[in-house]
Design an enzyme around this catalytic site. Sequence first.
Site, PDB file in Angstrom:
ATOM      1  N   SER A 146       2.057  -4.891  -0.972  1.00  0.00           N
ATOM      2  CA  SER A 146       2.434  -3.576   0.166  1.00  0.00           C
ATOM      3  C   SER A 146       3.355  -4.515   0.555  1.00  0.00           C
ATOM      4  O   SER A 146       3.025  -5.684   1.134  1.00  0.00           O
ATOM      5  CB  SER A 146       0.955  -3.862   0.648  1.00  0.00           C
ATOM      6  OG  SER A 146       0.924  -2.702   1.825  1.00  0.00           O
ATOM      7  N   TYR A 168      -6.466  -8.737   3.729  1.00  0.00           N
ATOM      8  CA  TYR A 168      -6.077  -8.038   2.284  1.00  0.00           C
ATOM      9  C   TYR A 168      -3.873  -8.374   2.405  1.00  0.00           C
ATOM     10  O   TYR A 168      -3.402  -8.708   1.858  1.00  0.00           O
ATOM     11  CB  TYR A 168      -5.925  -6.541   2.632  1.00  0.00           C
ATOM     12  CG  TYR A 168      -5.310  -5.828   2.269  1.00  0.00           C
ATOM     13  CD1 TYR A 168      -5.361  -5.588   1.179  1.00  0.00           C
ATOM     14  CD2 TYR A 168      -4.195  -4.845   3.025  1.00  0.00           C
ATOM     15  CE1 TYR A 168      -4.052  -4.996   0.039  1.00  0.00           C
ATOM     16  CE2 TYR A 168      -3.340  -3.843   1.857  1.00  0.00           C
ATOM     17  CZ  TYR A 168      -3.894  -3.572   0.610  1.00  0.00           C
ATOM     18  OH  TYR A 168      -2.644  -3.630   0.173  1.00  0.00           O
TER      19      TYR A 168
END
Length: 245
Positions: A146, A168
């Site tokens: 990401s 995350y």
Amino acid sequence: MSETRIALVTGANKGIGYEIASGLGALGYRVAVGARDGARRESAVEKLRAAGVDAFGVPLEVTEDRSVADAAALIERRAGRVDVLVNNAGISGDTGPGWTQDPTTLDPDLVRTVVETNVIGVIRVTNAMLPLLRRSASPRIVNVSSSVASLTRQADPTIEVGPVMAAYAPSKSFLNAVTVQYARQFTGTNILINAACPGLVATDFTGFQGPRTPEQGAATAIRLATLPDGGPTGSFFEDDGVIPW
């Protein structure tokens, strides 16, 4: 052994993972659909087959040693090798208002849970599949990361990087660091390994918030999965090119 190339995609029953499987299938790959949910896995396989993709299901829970070992054994029986591994399965972990994870109140158990899937799960699957990947003439590994993994972007106040995600985002930075270590270890071999950023994609993972479709999100991973020999390795890519670490 068939010359048809074999791809394993984890978390392939929906969203970006499904579109990666679909895209590789459209290119002629035989796709192993890795997913832990049996009903969703078989539904995805049926949908792929209806679209003309040669697909088969692989029960796979990336956090469990036995499940991963069984998956490798099943693929060996069904296909004999793996040419492409896409480590797509991942979780965000519980979030607060605005999809945030506040580091000042973060539960360490949440961090452990996210890292177990997003990092250790990738290591577990990759190492289990390596004997099958080494049977390929041109093995490729893609770790779905990401843009929030970019420490350069996260530390730049002039760049909009979205909400604070203290479990995350670091898990994906960890994944990127692990990707680099694999690339170093694979120096001198024919294995190429890279990290791919799909962008902000409208899936259930994001609460269907985001400007990109799952098909668009799958594009970079598919490109890295099909790199020619001599292509880049140990790098982090999005649609527009390399992302700074």
